[in-house]
Design an enzyme around this catalytic site. Sequence first.
Site, PDB file in Angstrom:
ATOM      1  N   SER A  86      38.507  48.805  43.409  1.00 29.21           N
ATOM      2  CA  SER A  86      38.377  47.147  42.760  1.00 29.21           C
ATOM      3  C   SER A  86      39.273  46.293  43.645  1.00 29.21           C
ATOM      4  CB  SER A  86      39.834  47.610  42.267  1.00 29.21           C
ATOM      5  OG  SER A  86      40.161  48.360  40.965  1.00 29.21           O
ATOM      6  N   SER A  88      38.040  45.304  39.526  1.00 25.90           N
ATOM      7  CA  SER A  88      38.554  44.048  39.365  1.00 25.90           C
ATOM      8  C   SER A  88      38.665  43.099  39.777  1.00 25.90           C
ATOM      9  CB  SER A  88      40.078  45.103  37.912  1.00 25.90           C
ATOM     10  OG  SER A  88      41.106  45.328  39.344  1.00 25.90           O
ATOM     11  N   LYS A 132      44.989  37.135  43.480  1.00 22.92           N
ATOM     12  CA  LYS A 132      45.722  38.031  42.282  1.00 22.92           C
ATOM     13  C   LYS A 132      46.100  37.706  41.420  1.00 22.92           C
ATOM     14  CE  LYS A 132      43.086  42.499  40.361  1.00 22.92           C
ATOM     15  NZ  LYS A 132      42.631  44.013  40.912  1.00 22.92           N
TER      16      LYS A 132
END
Length: 520
Positions: A178, A154, A79
């Site tokens: 997330s 996210s 990420k």
Amino acid sequence: MSMTDMTAAKLSCAIKEGRTTAVEATQAMLARIEEQDGMYHCYVTVDRDGAMAQAKEVQAKIEAGELTGPLAGVPLAVKDNLCTKGLLTTCASKILGNFVPTYTAEAVLRLKRAGAIVLGKTNMDEFAMGSTTETSAYGVTKNPWNTKHVPGGSSGGSAAAVAARECFYALGTDTGGSIRQPASYCGVVGMKPTYGTVSRYGLIAYGSSLDQIGPLTKDVTDCAMVLEAISAHDEKDSTSVEREDTDFTSALQDDVQGMRIGIPNDYFGEGLDEDVKAAVLRAAEVLEGKGALVERFNLSLVEYAVPTYYTIAAAEASSNLERFDGIKYGYRTADYAGLHNMYKKSRSEGFGEEVKRRIMLGSFVLSSGYYDAYYLKALQVKALIKRAFDEAFGKYDVILGPVAPTTAPELGASLAEPIKMYLGDIYTIAVNLAGLPALSLPCGTDRNGLPIGLQLIGDCFEEKKLIRAAYAYEKARGAFRSGQDEDKCAGQKATDVGQAEQAAEAGCIKQTEQEGGSHE
């Protein structure tokens, strides 16, 4: 089965047995990214040259017997809020559009030491603020199951990359769900560990008391392997915990006999989609059929979790994001008059709308005259929520419920109603407020063929119970088809060949445990 369809554990076995190499696996993944990422936009940055260089180096060490762990030679995605030395790290924000860190996040570093190969950085909601991966400054990520729908957020880029077979596994971060929510939307496994289990060093913070790094994988076995590799005490992180029980692969047991599972009535009220409700309750019946003791109960204070979370998270975000001012690094406005004007214009132009909204909310609740009424009150409710979970875990080993009220919404549907988007986190955010571990895994599809996620919540440091329950359910459920497969039948049972592969995979993991390979 093509190479890109393999789990990390199966690929690891194939590399150890000489049936393929780290170089071939990396080439196959890069080719797949090249072929289809234009459709899904899972990545912000793909490090082709760097990945191939890593693969060659790792393969040489494998052949020399220097790398024997279960993740050696297996490519992953990271990420884009986890720092990677020499590789662009943007947090999906314009304000960090040119930021190249001089160090690597501890969790990523541990995987690289174990022989993992970083393919690139995945798309996300800007600074991890969002639930759809639509607030990114670098474009929207689409759900591989249906490109008209969001992948969640996210960590949507990481979840979509795993579902689209554009990596063998990925790292995400979980501040209020997330990891778990995009895992649910994309039909993959995602885990948020107990707060402090994985070092946050090198994670660009959103909410420091809530953030935790965790894995997104194709199955529960891979989840346990990756979590075992990244869990360790780190002196560079003051919130890091010293643990001796991080041999998570030992919990891969098809046995829930006598396990006490609680189902909160509060999670099955108004707003929960009927397809989601039915799938989750069917999963509970599966576990009950395998010997678990399943019971309904009332978990108090659920309705206060959303306002409590967004008060605390926004307050911490406003503090954490003060450092992005256009001075030392990141975006700086081209036209300004004086220092304060430069601050204002750089931040106004560099941050997106959702980030600005949360900074302003956080600044408000921390301001003089409102601190006691909002922020302090939220901290008090947070303590009460933790107490409610403590009482529940006095009776139950695991709490079972949905991950989200619905399956993945259509693109654009959530951004128009931010409050509705916030309410979509109702089943996940209390876990972060209480610092608990939780795991999401697929338990079916809705009437439109979109994945439904089952959430298992454990007491602090009880990840092994979650892994055991998830593994037992996964074995009973059988193979869960990928969003890439022509046949999206979530209930298809594993074939004899698949079961043989699982047995070989288990043997491979056991061997590397004996060698101590997971902590290279």
